[in-house]
Design an enzyme around this catalytic site. Structure first.
Site: not given
Ligand code: ATP
Ligand code: MG
Length: 467
Positions: A75, A77, A163
């Protein structure tokens, strides 16, 4: 006391100063290689509208990382310096979500893009004191876990609070630039997962990041940077302080990531499975249990990669099955009959599980249904198989049974028989029922020897009822 105070002030300062001084490295289209067409229409539209109103707007996080890797993002963001209220006004079809920290959902047809305002760094958790911090915006508990995180910040601060370096990349679709405040692009290219800042501090702020490290490493096929990996074993106990619902959500993400098998084994390697999935401690040590769990995880991964639906309760029931079996055997050894023993075992296992990683009640009923169906597959006589066939979750129950056969817990003949029986017409069903030997009709302890006559007459009647 004074030393701690100085440390606190000292540690706090560099974080904000660092953010203020941080300049991004900007990669051009030629350097990063992301094709703009890969950005979803909704993310394109959202960033364009925000930028036309004079705000900064970037695609951020997992989508940029995945695009750099040539993978399809799950997705999109968007991160912006517009506040949620401003964003809400600019994007007509949108809604504000969340109370503690508001984000905006921009809606375009079926697609939803999450728009978040740049947030500030969580520097207070650098504090080592046992009392936690009471700063209104960045309150931490006594373990350093951040309880509040609701301050808007600059883009650099937003990057530093994320993160991993590979998750802190910002893509501007109009300029076709990637802005990198750490070494995210290099880390993507080297396939390394690296925590931003001091790993121990960041895990203390939010222990779930340790699970995220494992999930991303397994999903992306990345290695964990040695400094990112080092504190995990010693800090795994901090997961016990995370609210159960958040932990469960993260475990579910991990199990449904399409890489559950790799994730679970990695969790075990890192010593993170204690207290989360207690069954893994025990089960992965017994050959049968390990095969069963491995198969269940691999099947789930295959289904997800094939775009088929998966049921969390099926997977959770599979992960706990050998615990249920072992407990039910303990009850029968003490003289309990098999079915009450199974009920007692389900209760024991779910209670024990609730003390660790609480599985929400909504999954309990479906898990129990799958488990309770299992002894019924042993009863291949009379009208029972047909009645079982008509139960609403028969298919899931049979898949569960077949998995048990494949793992070597049960004879393959039983699973094959049910696969044939469920697909057969009435005539074939009759023949299949006849083909079951007397001994195989029901397991010891479940045969109703007191009523042999009824059993004999029930068979044709049941088939007749089918016609
Ligand atoms: P996915 O493909 O699994 O959705 P993602 O990197 O987009 O991976 P998300 O959980 O959707 O992961 O989170 C979006 C963003 O928010 C991450 O890329 C990260 O930058 C930030 N983020 C999410 N959780 C945390 C956390 N616990 N601590 C710090 N930053 C976080
Ligand atoms: Mg995501």
């Amino acid at each position: 006391m004074i030393r701690k105070f100085i440390q606190k002030v000292f540690k706090k300062k560099p974080a904000s100063v660092a953010a203020a001084q941080l300049k991004p490295r900007i990669y051009t289209r030629q350097q990063h290689g992301i094709a703009r067409e890969k950005i979803s229409d909704c993310a394109m539209r959202t960033t364009r509208l925000l930028q036309e109103s004079g705000f900064q707007a970037f695609v951020v996080g997992g989508a940029v990382r995945d695009l750099l890797l040539g993978r399809e993002p799950k997705d999109f963001d968007v991160a912006t310096n517009a506040t949620p209220a401003e964003t809400r006004k600019i994007i007509r079809r949108s809604r504000v979500i969340g109370r503690r920290f508001q984000i905006v959902h921009a809606l375009c047809g079926d697609e939803v893009v999450e728009v978040s305002t740049f947030r500030a760094v969580q520097s207070s958790a650098a504090d080592d004191s046992a009392s936690g911090t009471a700063d209104a915006a960045h309150r931490t508990d006594e373990h350093g876990r951040v309880l509040r995180d609701n301050v808007f910040g600059s883009q650099a601060e937003d990057a530093l609070r994320r993160d991993f370096t590979v998750n802190a990349l910002y893509y501007d679709p109009s300029a076709e630039e990637v802005w990198d405040y750490g070494q995210g692009v290099d880390d993507v290219r080297r396939r390394v997962l690296r925590v931003i800042g001091d790993p121990a501090t960041r895990y203390r702020e939010d222990p779930v990041r340790m699970l995220r490290a494992v999930r991303f490493a397994a999903k992306l096929g990345f290695s964990l940077d040695p400094a990112t990996r080092a504190p995990i074993g010693a800090m795994s106990d901090l997961l016990a302080n995370v609210p159960s619902s958040r932990l469960f959500d993260e475990i579910l993400k991990l199990l449904l990531s399409g890489h559950a098998h790799a994730c679970v084994h990695r969790l075990r390697e890192e010593g993170l499975h204690h207290g989360l999935l207690p069954m893994l401690d025990v089960i992965l040590e017994q050959p049968l249990g390990q095969r069963f769990v491995d198969l269940a995880l691999q099947r789930t991964d295959e289904r997800i990669r094939d775009g088929k639906p998966v049921s969390p309760s099926f997977l959770l029931a599979a992960l706990l099955w050998h615990e249920v079996l072992a407990s039910s055997q303990r009850h029968t050894a003490k003289g309990m009959k098999p079915v009450p023993a199974l009920h007692a075992a389900m209760h024991d296992v779910l209670e024990a599980q609730r003390k660790q990683l609480a599985i929400p009640h909504r999954y309990d009923a479906q898990m129990k249904e799958l488990w309770l169906m299992q002894p019924r597959f042993m009863q291949r006589f009379g009208a029972r198989p047909l009645r079982l066939l008509e139960t609403p979750r028969f298919r899931a129950g049979m898949d569960f049974l077949v998995l048990r056969c494949e793992a070597g817990e049960l004879d393959a003949e039983l699973g094959n028989w049910w696969l044939q029986f469920s697909a057969a017409d009435a005539e074939q069903r009759r023949a299949l029922l006849e083909s079951v030997s007397e001994d195989a009709r029901a397991p010891e302890g479940q045969r109703k020897r007191r009523r042999p006559r009824r059993r004999r007459s029930a068979r044709p009647a049941a088939v007749a009822a089918e016609n």
